[in-house]
Motif scaffolding. Structure first.
Motif, PDB file in Angstrom:
ATOM      1  N   GLU A 110       0.827  -1.203   0.000  1.00 24.35           N
ATOM      2  CA  GLU A 110       0.000   0.000   0.000  1.00 24.35           C
ATOM      3  C   GLU A 110       0.864   1.258   0.000  1.00 24.35           C
ATOM      4  OE1 GLU A 110      -2.927  -0.053   3.109  1.00 24.35           O
ATOM      5  OE2 GLU A 110      -3.464  -2.145   2.708  1.00 24.35           O
ATOM      6  N   PHE A 111       1.998   1.205   0.719  1.00 25.58           N
ATOM      7  CA  PHE A 111       2.913   2.348   0.744  1.00 25.58           C
ATOM      8  C   PHE A 111       3.619   2.534  -0.599  1.00 25.58           C
ATOM      9  CE2 PHE A 111       3.526   1.465   5.527  1.00 25.58           C
ATOM     10  CZ  PHE A 111       2.561   2.399   5.879  1.00 25.58           C
ATOM     11  N   GLY A 112       3.807   1.426  -1.299  1.00 30.52           N
ATOM     12  CA  GLY A 112       4.574   1.478  -2.534  1.00 30.52           C
ATOM     13  C   GLY A 112       6.067   1.424  -2.294  1.00 30.52           C
ATOM     14  N   GLU A 113       6.463   1.136  -1.080  1.00 28.36           N
ATOM     15  CA  GLU A 113       7.876   1.001  -0.708  1.00 28.36           C
ATOM     16  C   GLU A 113       7.959   0.298   0.645  1.00 28.36           C
ATOM     17  OE1 GLU A 113       9.828   4.766   0.513  1.00 28.36           O
ATOM     18  OE2 GLU A 113       7.861   5.709   0.212  1.00 28.36           O
ATOM     19  N   CYS A 114       9.159  -0.158   0.968  1.00 28.54           N
ATOM     20  CA  CYS A 114       9.349  -0.843   2.245  1.00 28.54           C
ATOM     21  C   CYS A 114       9.326   0.161   3.395  1.00 28.54           C
ATOM     22  CB  CYS A 114      10.668  -1.595   2.228  1.00 28.54           C
ATOM     23  SG  CYS A 114      10.882  -2.659   3.667  1.00 28.54           S
ATOM     24  N   SER A 115       8.693  -0.218   4.500  1.00 22.40           N
ATOM     25  CA  SER A 115       8.505   0.704   5.622  1.00 22.40           C
ATOM     26  C   SER A 115       9.461   0.405   6.773  1.00 22.40           C
ATOM     27  CB  SER A 115       7.062   0.605   6.141  1.00 22.40           C
ATOM     28  OG  SER A 115       6.776  -0.709   6.605  1.00 22.40           O
ATOM     29  N   ASN A 116       9.684   1.438   7.612  1.00 23.82           N
ATOM     30  CA  ASN A 116      10.333   1.226   8.897  1.00 23.82           C
ATOM     31  C   ASN A 116       9.436   0.358   9.763  1.00 23.82           C
ATOM     32  OD1 ASN A 116      12.555   2.913   8.338  1.00 23.82           O
ATOM     33  ND2 ASN A 116      11.390   4.728   8.922  1.00 23.82           N
ATOM     34  N   LYS A 117      10.031  -0.361  10.712  1.00 24.59           N
ATOM     35  CA  LYS A 117       9.240  -1.206  11.606  1.00 24.59           C
ATOM     36  C   LYS A 117       9.520  -0.817  13.059  1.00 24.59           C
ATOM     37  CE  LYS A 117       7.908  -3.791   8.077  1.00 24.59           C
ATOM     38  NZ  LYS A 117       8.705  -3.188   6.982  1.00 24.59           N
ATOM     39  N   LEU A 118       8.441  -0.563  13.793  1.00 22.90           N
ATOM     40  CA  LEU A 118       8.553  -0.204  15.206  1.00 22.90           C
ATOM     41  C   LEU A 118       7.736  -1.198  16.022  1.00 22.90           C
ATOM     42  CD1 LEU A 118       9.414   1.667  17.480  1.00 22.90           C
ATOM     43  CD2 LEU A 118       7.556   3.222  16.871  1.00 22.90           C
ATOM     44  N   PHE A 119       8.427  -1.932  16.918  1.00 23.26           N
ATOM     45  CA  PHE A 119       7.777  -2.939  17.754  1.00 23.26           C
ATOM     46  C   PHE A 119       7.623  -2.375  19.167  1.00 23.26           C
ATOM     47  CE2 PHE A 119      10.156  -5.052  14.447  1.00 23.26           C
ATOM     48  CZ  PHE A 119       9.298  -6.017  13.970  1.00 23.26           C
ATOM     49  N   TYR A 120       6.392  -2.254  19.627  1.00 25.90           N
ATOM     50  CA  TYR A 120       6.137  -1.745  20.985  1.00 25.90           C
ATOM     51  C   TYR A 120       5.605  -2.884  21.843  1.00 25.90           C
ATOM     52  CZ  TYR A 120       5.156   1.784  24.540  1.00 25.90           C
ATOM     53  OH  TYR A 120       5.179   2.528  25.692  1.00 25.90           O
ATOM     54  N   LEU A 121       6.380  -3.233  22.892  1.00 29.37           N
ATOM     55  CA  LEU A 121       5.988  -4.338  23.784  1.00 29.37           C
ATOM     56  C   LEU A 121       5.232  -3.782  24.986  1.00 29.37           C
ATOM     57  CD1 LEU A 121       7.980  -5.758  21.909  1.00 29.37           C
ATOM     58  CD2 LEU A 121       8.890  -6.976  23.890  1.00 29.37           C
ATOM     59  N   ALA A 122       3.919  -3.647  24.841  1.00 33.47           N
ATOM     60  CA  ALA A 122       3.063  -3.168  25.934  1.00 33.47           C
ATOM     61  C   ALA A 122       2.503  -4.364  26.689  1.00 33.47           C
ATOM     62  CB  ALA A 122       1.936  -2.292  25.380  1.00 33.47           C
ATOM     63  N   VAL A 123       3.418  -5.205  27.165  1.00 39.27           N
ATOM     64  CA  VAL A 123       3.048  -6.466  27.810  1.00 39.27           C
ATOM     65  C   VAL A 123       3.864  -6.628  29.092  1.00 39.27           C
ATOM     66  CG1 VAL A 123       2.454  -7.561  25.609  1.00 39.27           C
ATOM     67  CG2 VAL A 123       4.796  -7.741  26.503  1.00 39.27           C
ATOM     68  N   PRO A 124       3.440  -7.519  30.002  1.00 41.74           N
ATOM     69  CA  PRO A 124       4.237  -7.791  31.203  1.00 41.74           C
ATOM     70  C   PRO A 124       5.598  -8.364  30.844  1.00 41.74           C
ATOM     71  CG  PRO A 124       1.991  -8.584  31.484  1.00 41.74           C
ATOM     72  CD  PRO A 124       2.127  -8.198  30.047  1.00 41.74           C
ATOM     73  N   PRO A 125       6.616  -8.112  31.666  1.00 42.55           N
ATOM     74  CA  PRO A 125       7.973  -8.575  31.390  1.00 42.55           C
ATOM     75  C   PRO A 125       8.094 -10.085  31.181  1.00 42.55           C
ATOM     76  CG  PRO A 125       7.965  -7.004  33.207  1.00 42.55           C
ATOM     77  CD  PRO A 125       6.539  -7.306  32.896  1.00 42.55           C
ATOM     78  N   ALA A 126       7.170 -10.868  31.744  1.00 37.66           N
ATOM     79  CA  ALA A 126       7.237 -12.319  31.600  1.00 37.66           C
ATOM     80  C   ALA A 126       7.149 -12.756  30.139  1.00 37.66           C
ATOM     81  CB  ALA A 126       6.109 -12.971  32.406  1.00 37.66           C
ATOM     82  N   HIS A 127       6.602 -11.888  29.270  1.00 33.79           N
ATOM     83  CA  HIS A 127       6.450 -12.234  27.856  1.00 33.79           C
ATOM     84  C   HIS A 127       7.651 -11.840  27.008  1.00 33.79           C
ATOM     85  CE1 HIS A 127       2.289 -13.454  28.366  1.00 33.79           C
ATOM     86  NE2 HIS A 127       1.988 -12.300  28.910  1.00 33.79           N
TER      87      HIS A 127
END
Length: 475
Positions: A110-127
């Motif tokens: 959809e962008f027509g190009e490769c995108s940056n990737k941002l991973f946000y871990l909004a989870v407990p530390p056990a995961h």
């Protein structure tokens, strides 16, 4: 906006339907979107266990924003919600990550190009460990956006649960990302008052010459909460108060108030100075743990959902520590935090020593002492307690308060939410307000011996709505 932030960006939120995402992240991303501070081409993917369609997740997000931003315009919401997609999945299942990869490919088409990737871990530390390993196995962390493109990861506190576990997670994370790609979140570093401590100290000649053991008697750092753990019982049973706010918030507050002049605002300079302070904290081990620390649990905590009826987890702690360097020699720093207390308050109070000769009324019982407070919440600002003569014929002294409050200033509306600042800085690649590997390690080196000794220490109890347990440490 900087060039790098104009590259299309795909943001995935692990734990997208959780409390943090609902109350903090989604409203913050919306605010940045309205201010045109997100990349022009943005896609947001929510991943959580809850079974939802894209439309249901958009409604969930809309309601979350409405709660925080009741005045949000319908047309703005409609435009923002177009960026959202959702996947139901489990963090330990490879097929969930394969589905994420397919979504990323669709976004890039959809962008027509490769995108940056941002991973946000909004989870407990056990995961964390299982997510790190799955990300590595599926190759999702490999950047593909060419020159200026990036892949980054945002990790919530606490990072690990002791020194050994944190070191293990760091090794896994280090295999996936370079240090410049890792953003370990302590949103208190993004609080305006915390940032203003540096300006207050190093941009004004008034206090820095007396910012030392010769002039300062003690420093108190408080993080108090009226809320109990009823909505986070399972989490708190696993983490406890010291891991939850001591290892991160309070030690970062300590670093801010005690660091040497970094001489530049670069992220490396500030992080290095914070690390030096954390490494200079005198260890508390063995018998010293009972002498310099105390912990408590509010009555009724063991009845909270997800909490063991025999729980020994602390919901309150008090620690006296020392920073072993020439500036702070023998100055006690008192760290206090707890839940279900009589008030919610986060502040740093600096108590200056009494002058050797005081122009004071004879036989006065008052302790004529100057106190400087950095109020972090609920009302951000700075106050100074000083003494002045009362009007009239007598020479009575009366305490006065000199204050600066963001709430009463014309700039209140310009202050970004802490999570807005975190997300914005991550997109820009600015790590100043994020803890480094060395900071995390140094903080756990101090905290872990206390945690390991506490199973032998007395667990005080206190009533909800009180000031906490009645404990005294030798000051």
């Amino acid at each position: 906006m900087e060039k790098a932030t104009r590259i299309p960006t795909s943001l995935i939120i692990f734990g997208a339907t959780g409390d943090l995402s609902e109350k903090k992240l989604l409203p913050a991303i919306f605010d940045l979107y309205l201010k045109n501070l997100t990349p022009p081409k943005l896609k947001i993917l929510g991943l959580s266990r809850r079974e939802l369609t894209d439309e249901e997740f958009k409604n969930f997000t809309k309601e979350a924003i409405r709660v925080k931003r009741p005045g949000a315009k319908e047309e703005d919401l409609t435009e923002f919600l177009r960026t959202l997609s959702y996947l139901s999945g489990y963090f330990d299942q490879t097929k969930s990550y394969s589905a994420v990869g397919e979504k990323f490919l669709k976004f890039d088409e959809e962008f027509g190009e490769c995108s940056n990737k941002l991973f946000y871990l909004a989870v407990p530390p056990a995961h964390y460990e299982k997510i790190f390993k799955k990300l590595a196995k599926t190759g999702l962390t490999i950047p593909c956006a060419g020159e200026g493109g990036w892949t980054r990861i945002l990790v919530e506190k606490p990072f690990g649960n002791d020194l050994k576990n944190a070191s293990k997670l760091e090794k896994i994370l280090g295999r996936l990302f370079d240090e410049t790609q890792i953003f370990r979140i302590d949103h208190y570093l993004a609080k305006e008052t915390i940032q203003n401590i540096l300006t207050f100290r190093f941009s004004n000649v008034l206090f820095e010459p007396i910012w030392n053991a010769q002039s300062i008697e003690k420093v108190e750092l408080k993080f108090l909460e009226k809320n109990d753990a009823s909505k986070r019982g399972e989490f708190y049973e696993e983490i406890g108060a010291l891991r939850d706010v001591g290892q991160n918030h309070l030690l970062q507050m300590l670093a801010a108030i005690t660091i040497e002049n970094p001489e530049s605002l670069s992220s490396s300079s500030l992080r290095n100075e914070r690390t030096k302070i954390l490494k200079a904290i005198k260890p508390i081990r063995g018998k010293d743990v009972d002498l310099y620390t105390a912990r408590g649990q509010y009555q009724g905590f063991r009845k909270e959902k997800g909490v063991s009826p025999h729980s020994r987890v602390e919901t309150y702690f008090l620690i006296k520590l020392f920073v072993e360097n020439s500036r702070w020699k023998n100055v006690p720093f008192i760290l206090e935090s707890g839940k279900a207390l009589k008030e919610s308050l986060a502040e740093i109070a600096v108590y200056f020593k009494k002058t050797k000769t005081c122009l004071c009324p004879p036989n006065s019982d008052e302790k004529h002492q100057n106190i400087l407070k950095f109020n972090i919440q609920p009302k951000e600002g700075i106050t100074v307690k000083f003494w002045a003569k009362e009007p009239g014929f007598s020479f009575n002294l009366k305490p006065q308060i000199l204050s600066f409050s963001y709430g009463h200033s014309k700039i209140k509306d310009k202050i970004p939410d802490a999570y807005e600042r975190i997300l914005y800085d991550c997109i820009r690649g600015d790590q100043t307000l994020f803890a480094s590997t060395e900071e995390v390690r140094a903080s756990w080196e101090f905290i872990t011996p206390i945690l390991e000794s506490w199973h032998r220490s007395k667990l005080h109890t206190y009533k909800k709505g009180s000031a906490g347990p009645k404990v005294n440490l030798p000051i």
